[in-house]
Design a protein around this motif. Structure first.
Motif, PDB file in Angstrom:
ATOM      1  N   MET A 196       0.843  -1.200   0.000  1.00 46.67           N
ATOM      2  CA  MET A 196       0.000   0.000   0.000  1.00 46.67           C
ATOM      3  C   MET A 196       0.877   1.248   0.000  1.00 46.67           C
ATOM      4  O   MET A 196       1.822   1.351   0.780  1.00 46.67           O
ATOM      5  CB  MET A 196      -0.910   0.006   1.241  1.00 46.67           C
ATOM      6  N   LYS A 197       0.589   2.170  -0.900  1.00 55.16           N
ATOM      7  CA  LYS A 197       1.378   3.394  -1.004  1.00 55.16           C
ATOM      8  C   LYS A 197       1.233   4.227   0.261  1.00 55.16           C
ATOM      9  O   LYS A 197       0.135   4.488   0.736  1.00 55.16           O
ATOM     10  CB  LYS A 197       0.926   4.208  -2.215  1.00 55.16           C
ATOM     11  N   ALA A 198       2.350   4.649   0.810  1.00 54.39           N
ATOM     12  CA  ALA A 198       2.335   5.496   2.000  1.00 54.39           C
ATOM     13  C   ALA A 198       2.066   6.946   1.604  1.00 54.39           C
ATOM     14  O   ALA A 198       2.283   7.353   0.464  1.00 54.39           O
ATOM     15  CB  ALA A 198       3.674   5.392   2.729  1.00 54.39           C
ATOM     16  N   GLU A 199       1.618   7.720   2.564  1.00 59.01           N
ATOM     17  CA  GLU A 199       1.359   9.134   2.326  1.00 59.01           C
ATOM     18  C   GLU A 199       2.662   9.925   2.307  1.00 59.01           C
ATOM     19  O   GLU A 199       3.750   9.407   2.583  1.00 59.01           O
ATOM     20  CB  GLU A 199       0.455   9.703   3.433  1.00 59.01           C
ATOM     21  N   ALA A 200       2.535  11.200   1.994  1.00 61.12           N
ATOM     22  CA  ALA A 200       3.616  12.168   2.165  1.00 61.12           C
ATOM     23  C   ALA A 200       2.990  13.367   2.861  1.00 61.12           C
ATOM     24  O   ALA A 200       1.876  13.782   2.506  1.00 61.12           O
ATOM     25  CB  ALA A 200       4.220  12.559   0.820  1.00 61.12           C
ATOM     26  N   ILE A 201       3.668  13.912   3.856  1.00 62.65           N
ATOM     27  CA  ILE A 201       3.078  14.972   4.675  1.00 62.65           C
ATOM     28  C   ILE A 201       4.094  16.070   4.935  1.00 62.65           C
ATOM     29  O   ILE A 201       5.246  15.790   5.315  1.00 62.65           O
ATOM     30  CB  ILE A 201       2.582  14.438   6.035  1.00 62.65           C
ATOM     31  N   PHE A 202       3.668  17.313   4.738  1.00 65.06           N
ATOM     32  CA  PHE A 202       4.469  18.458   5.164  1.00 65.06           C
ATOM     33  C   PHE A 202       3.879  18.987   6.465  1.00 65.06           C
ATOM     34  O   PHE A 202       2.696  19.346   6.526  1.00 65.06           O
ATOM     35  CB  PHE A 202       4.462  19.581   4.119  1.00 65.06           C
ATOM     36  N   PHE A 203       4.705  19.004   7.506  1.00 63.47           N
ATOM     37  CA  PHE A 203       4.294  19.529   8.803  1.00 63.47           C
ATOM     38  C   PHE A 203       4.915  20.909   9.029  1.00 63.47           C
ATOM     39  O   PHE A 203       6.145  21.055   8.953  1.00 63.47           O
ATOM     40  CB  PHE A 203       4.769  18.616   9.940  1.00 63.47           C
ATOM     41  N   GLY A 204       4.078  21.906   9.314  1.00 63.99           N
ATOM     42  CA  GLY A 204       4.582  23.151   9.853  1.00 63.99           C
ATOM     43  C   GLY A 204       4.904  22.890  11.314  1.00 63.99           C
ATOM     44  O   GLY A 204       4.000  22.639  12.103  1.00 63.99           O
ATOM     45  N   HIS A 205       6.201  22.901  11.694  1.00 61.54           N
ATOM     46  CA  HIS A 205       6.527  22.423  13.042  1.00 61.54           C
ATOM     47  C   HIS A 205       6.574  23.527  14.094  1.00 61.54           C
ATOM     48  O   HIS A 205       6.388  23.262  15.280  1.00 61.54           O
ATOM     49  CB  HIS A 205       7.815  21.601  13.049  1.00 61.54           C
ATOM     50  N   GLY A 206       6.837  24.764  13.691  1.00 63.79           N
ATOM     51  CA  GLY A 206       6.811  25.856  14.664  1.00 63.79           C
ATOM     52  C   GLY A 206       7.840  25.703  15.772  1.00 63.79           C
ATOM     53  O   GLY A 206       8.918  25.145  15.588  1.00 63.79           O
ATOM     54  N   SER A 207       7.490  26.184  16.949  1.00 62.31           N
ATOM     55  CA  SER A 207       8.403  26.186  18.097  1.00 62.31           C
ATOM     56  C   SER A 207       8.702  24.776  18.594  1.00 62.31           C
ATOM     57  O   SER A 207       7.812  23.912  18.604  1.00 62.31           O
ATOM     58  CB  SER A 207       7.780  26.988  19.245  1.00 62.31           C
ATOM     59  N   PRO A 208       9.933  24.537  19.068  1.00 56.17           N
ATOM     60  CA  PRO A 208      10.229  23.243  19.700  1.00 56.17           C
ATOM     61  C   PRO A 208       9.302  22.941  20.870  1.00 56.17           C
ATOM     62  O   PRO A 208       9.085  21.769  21.200  1.00 56.17           O
ATOM     63  CB  PRO A 208      11.680  23.409  20.180  1.00 56.17           C
ATOM     64  N   MET A 209       8.740  23.978  21.500  1.00 55.00           N
ATOM     65  CA  MET A 209       7.840  23.766  22.634  1.00 55.00           C
ATOM     66  C   MET A 209       6.593  22.979  22.261  1.00 55.00           C
ATOM     67  O   MET A 209       5.929  22.405  23.131  1.00 55.00           O
ATOM     68  CB  MET A 209       7.452  25.110  23.257  1.00 55.00           C
ATOM     69  N   ASN A 210       6.275  22.926  20.969  1.00 60.94           N
ATOM     70  CA  ASN A 210       5.133  22.115  20.547  1.00 60.94           C
ATOM     71  C   ASN A 210       5.340  20.641  20.880  1.00 60.94           C
ATOM     72  O   ASN A 210       4.387  19.869  20.937  1.00 60.94           O
ATOM     73  CB  ASN A 210       4.894  22.277  19.035  1.00 60.94           C
ATOM     74  N   ALA A 211       6.598  20.257  21.105  1.00 61.51           N
ATOM     75  CA  ALA A 211       6.892  18.869  21.456  1.00 61.51           C
ATOM     76  C   ALA A 211       6.301  18.480  22.799  1.00 61.51           C
ATOM     77  O   ALA A 211       5.952  17.316  23.026  1.00 61.51           O
ATOM     78  CB  ALA A 211       8.407  18.641  21.474  1.00 61.51           C
ATOM     79  N   ILE A 212       6.194  19.446  23.718  1.00 64.63           N
ATOM     80  CA  ILE A 212       5.729  19.124  25.077  1.00 64.63           C
ATOM     81  C   ILE A 212       4.480  19.912  25.463  1.00 64.63           C
ATOM     82  O   ILE A 212       4.122  19.969  26.639  1.00 64.63           O
ATOM     83  CB  ILE A 212       6.844  19.364  26.115  1.00 64.63           C
ATOM     84  N   THR A 213       3.818  20.497  24.463  1.00 59.51           N
ATOM     85  CA  THR A 213       2.609  21.285  24.709  1.00 59.51           C
ATOM     86  C   THR A 213       1.419  20.609  24.046  1.00 59.51           C
ATOM     87  O   THR A 213       1.464  20.299  22.861  1.00 59.51           O
ATOM     88  CB  THR A 213       2.762  22.714  24.157  1.00 59.51           C
ATOM     89  N   ASP A 214       0.368  20.404  24.801  1.00 56.83           N
ATOM     90  CA  ASP A 214      -0.821  19.742  24.248  1.00 56.83           C
ATOM     91  C   ASP A 214      -1.756  20.804  23.666  1.00 56.83           C
ATOM     92  O   ASP A 214      -2.875  20.981  24.123  1.00 56.83           O
ATOM     93  CB  ASP A 214      -1.529  18.933  25.341  1.00 56.83           C
ATOM     94  N   ASN A 215      -1.278  21.490  22.629  1.00 56.04           N
ATOM     95  CA  ASN A 215      -2.074  22.546  22.006  1.00 56.04           C
ATOM     96  C   ASN A 215      -2.821  22.006  20.792  1.00 56.04           C
ATOM     97  O   ASN A 215      -2.793  20.808  20.504  1.00 56.04           O
ATOM     98  CB  ASN A 215      -1.171  23.730  21.631  1.00 56.04           C
ATOM     99  N   GLU A 216      -3.477  22.892  20.057  1.00 53.89           N
ATOM    100  CA  GLU A 216      -4.294  22.441  18.927  1.00 53.89           C
ATOM    101  C   GLU A 216      -3.448  21.799  17.829  1.00 53.89           C
ATOM    102  O   GLU A 216      -3.910  20.893  17.130  1.00 53.89           O
ATOM    103  CB  GLU A 216      -5.095  23.607  18.344  1.00 53.89           C
ATOM    104  N   PHE A 217      -2.208  22.243  17.682  1.00 57.28           N
ATOM    105  CA  PHE A 217      -1.354  21.669  16.644  1.00 57.28           C
ATOM    106  C   PHE A 217      -0.954  20.241  17.016  1.00 57.28           C
ATOM    107  O   PHE A 217      -1.021  19.330  16.188  1.00 57.28           O
ATOM    108  CB  PHE A 217      -0.113  22.541  16.447  1.00 57.28           C
ATOM    109  N   ALA A 218      -0.549  20.059  18.267  1.00 55.95           N
ATOM    110  CA  ALA A 218      -0.174  18.725  18.730  1.00 55.95           C
ATOM    111  C   ALA A 218      -1.365  17.769  18.680  1.00 55.95           C
ATOM    112  O   ALA A 218      -1.207  16.587  18.334  1.00 55.95           O
ATOM    113  CB  ALA A 218       0.384  18.802  20.144  1.00 55.95           C
ATOM    114  N   LYS A 219      -2.527  18.266  19.022  1.00 54.44           N
ATOM    115  CA  LYS A 219      -3.725  17.416  18.957  1.00 54.44           C
ATOM    116  C   LYS A 219      -3.986  16.940  17.535  1.00 54.44           C
ATOM    117  O   LYS A 219      -4.380  15.783  17.313  1.00 54.44           O
ATOM    118  CB  LYS A 219      -4.942  18.185  19.505  1.00 54.44           C
TER     119      LYS A 219
END
Length: 257
Positions: free
Chosen positions: A1-24
């Motif tokens: 099955m063909k896998a997807e390709a995704i571009f993520f706008g990653h923003g601040s490194p703090m998104n790694a440990i923040t349960d905000n709308e982007f992380a959700k």
């Protein structure tokens, strides 16, 4: 099955440990994906002279930033590498060289720890060659498209609009604030992405002051071209996390499937 390709706008490194709308949304996307065989990530934070790919069996978690809380520096994302897959890529694309020193920078792990929280999928990072033009990056990306047919999820991580020098620190309490030029650039880039206008996307600086301000340097923009480069005519494009941050950044992201 063909896998997807995704571009993520990653923003601040703090998104790694923040349960905000982007992380959700990243978590939601993870649940919607078929588990890939491996992940190939093109991050804004891995630039080299020439094109390199991480070939270590256990890539380290790189904390390539400063001035953030100790909790962020404590984060580890112990996803394995895949040297065997790297070898097959090197055989097919001799232009790429193995890198046994780099690991997973925050452009990769800050997002993927939400998408795949168990860190149980092999991850390779592909560098951005500083000597390539945007058009050359796009053309080079086409050589990677076959990996999707082998179940490899291809990820680009950066930001379409990314000007840290013009961040509106006084608008921190206005999450929807966007400078007019940034909003205009984000809208234009989305239109070009949807229409696959590679000519304009390959020379964004040539299309007015808004684009010049939105893309003062190329490294956060180029990963988006890789995702368009591995897109097939049968694929569609869907945007997500299409929101501004601090006036001069956009979290705008898109899926190709």
């Amino acid at each position: 099955m063909k896998a997807e390709a995704i571009f993520f706008g990653h923003g601040s490194p703090m998104n790694a440990i923040t349960d905000n709308e982007f992380a959700k949304e990243w978590k939601r996307i993870g649940k919607s994906l078929t588990k890939p065989k491996a992940i190939l990530c093109i991050s804004a934070h891995y630039e080299t002279n020439g094109t390199y790919i991480t070939a270590n069996e256990h890539p380290p978690t790189i904390h390539d930033f400063g001035g953030f809380p100790k909790e962020l520096f404590a984060v580890q994302y112990p996803a394995p590498g895949d040297p065997k897959l790297v070898n097959t890529i090197l055989e097919r694309i001799p232009e790429i060289y193995a890198d046994l020193e780099w690991g997973l920078d925050h452009g990769t792990w800050s997002v993927l720890r939400h998408v795949f929280p168990y860190a149980d999928i092999p991850i390779l990072q592909l560098s951005l060659d500083r000597n390539k033009s945007p058009k050359e990056h796009f053309e080079f990306a086409k050589s990677l498209g076959y990996l999707r047919d082998e179940g490899v999820l291809i990820v680009g991580s950066g930001n379409l609009v990314h000007n840290l020098r013009l961040v509106a620190w006084d608008k921190m309490n206005e999450p929807e604030f966007f400078y007019d030029w940034a909003e205009d650039a984000n809208k234009t880039l989305k239109e070009w992405i949807l229409s696959e206008n590679i000519k304009f996307l390959s020379e964004p600086f040539s299309h007015g002051d808004s684009l010049k301000k939105a893309i003062p340097t190329l490294e956060h923009f180029l990963p988006a071209l890789y995702i368009l480069g591995v897109k097939t005519p049968a694929d569609s494009i869907q945007f997500f996390n299409d929101k501004p941050v601090m006036g001069s950044l956009s979290m705008t992201s898109f899926r190709v499937n």
